[in-house]
Write a protein that holds these residues in place. Sequence first.
Motif, PDB file in Angstrom:
ATOM      1  N   GLN A  94       0.864  -1.296  -0.104  1.00 15.83           N
ATOM      2  CA  GLN A  94       0.108   0.112  -0.039  1.00 15.83           C
ATOM      3  C   GLN A  94       0.777   1.229   0.039  1.00 15.83           C
ATOM      4  O   GLN A  94       0.732   2.118  -0.843  1.00 15.83           O
ATOM      5  N   THR A  95       1.940   1.101   0.662  1.00 15.35           N
ATOM      6  CA  THR A  95       2.685   2.594   0.834  1.00 15.35           C
ATOM      7  C   THR A  95       3.586   2.597  -0.553  1.00 15.35           C
ATOM      8  O   THR A  95       3.542   3.792  -0.860  1.00 15.35           O
ATOM      9  N   GLY A  96       3.969   1.613  -1.225  1.00 13.48           N
ATOM     10  CA  GLY A  96       4.460   1.709  -2.544  1.00 13.48           C
ATOM     11  C   GLY A  96       3.390   2.470  -3.745  1.00 13.48           C
ATOM     12  O   GLY A  96       3.787   3.325  -4.333  1.00 13.48           O
ATOM     13  N   LYS A  97       2.160   1.819  -3.436  1.00  9.26           N
ATOM     14  CA  LYS A  97       1.118   2.331  -4.444  1.00  9.26           C
ATOM     15  C   LYS A  97       0.785   3.882  -4.106  1.00  9.26           C
ATOM     16  O   LYS A  97       0.735   4.748  -5.014  1.00  9.26           O
ATOM     17  N   GLN A  98       0.759   4.251  -2.780  1.00 16.69           N
ATOM     18  CA  GLN A  98       0.453   5.727  -2.393  1.00 16.69           C
ATOM     19  C   GLN A  98       1.858   6.401  -2.877  1.00 16.69           C
ATOM     20  O   GLN A  98       1.367   7.638  -3.361  1.00 16.69           O
ATOM     21  N   GLN A  99       2.886   5.908  -2.834  1.00 11.20           N
ATOM     22  CA  GLN A  99       4.076   6.803  -3.328  1.00 11.20           C
ATOM     23  C   GLN A  99       4.098   6.984  -4.671  1.00 11.20           C
ATOM     24  O   GLN A  99       4.159   7.867  -5.385  1.00 11.20           O
ATOM     25  N   SER A 100       3.564   6.138  -5.333  1.00  9.79           N
ATOM     26  CA  SER A 100       3.544   6.123  -6.943  1.00  9.79           C
ATOM     27  C   SER A 100       2.289   7.037  -7.231  1.00  9.79           C
ATOM     28  O   SER A 100       2.590   8.041  -8.101  1.00  9.79           O
ATOM     29  N   THR A 102       1.236   9.543  -5.478  1.00  3.02           N
ATOM     30  CA  THR A 102       1.680  10.812  -4.963  1.00  3.02           C
ATOM     31  C   THR A 102       2.784  11.565  -6.101  1.00  3.02           C
ATOM     32  O   THR A 102       2.758  12.659  -6.362  1.00  3.02           O
ATOM     33  N   SER A 103       3.582  10.612  -6.375  1.00  4.56           N
ATOM     34  CA  SER A 103       4.569  11.020  -7.327  1.00  4.56           C
ATOM     35  C   SER A 103       3.827  11.306  -8.792  1.00  4.56           C
ATOM     36  O   SER A 103       4.325  12.434  -9.355  1.00  4.56           O
ATOM     37  N   THR A 104       2.996  10.558  -9.020  1.00  3.40           N
ATOM     38  CA  THR A 104       2.140  10.905 -10.433  1.00  3.40           C
ATOM     39  C   THR A 104       1.697  12.450 -10.215  1.00  3.40           C
ATOM     40  O   THR A 104       1.781  13.254 -11.161  1.00  3.40           O
TER      41      THR A 104
END
Length: 124
Positions: A94-100, A102-104
Amino acid sequence: MNTPSAALSHWHALHAQSIAMLNLAHTGQWDELIEQEMHYVQLVESISGNPITACPPAQIEQARFLLEKILENENTLKELLKVRMGVLRDLIGQTGKQQSITSTYGKLSGNILYPESLTRDNQL
């Protein structure tokens, strides 16, 4: 000092430690569980350095009973740790998806996005 009573007391201490660690896992006190693991390992080392084989048969039987309980506790603890690892794996995902995301969205901030059909209609 390696005495029969000391050998059996180590087995009792290991059993008590395994119960304590299991209770920590059941209550979700994972940091404390990790801290207690070192004490557990030290008790196992004490037992290996003071074998119960020199004890009377009744004490050996007690140690065997304690070993069975300790192994049951370890199996239960392993199952609880597998569940915990699954939870942590999900959180990391979930953290990885959130970072992706947020980055996008961060790359797109300040831009006004229009649907493609609106921009074509305005050019006509």
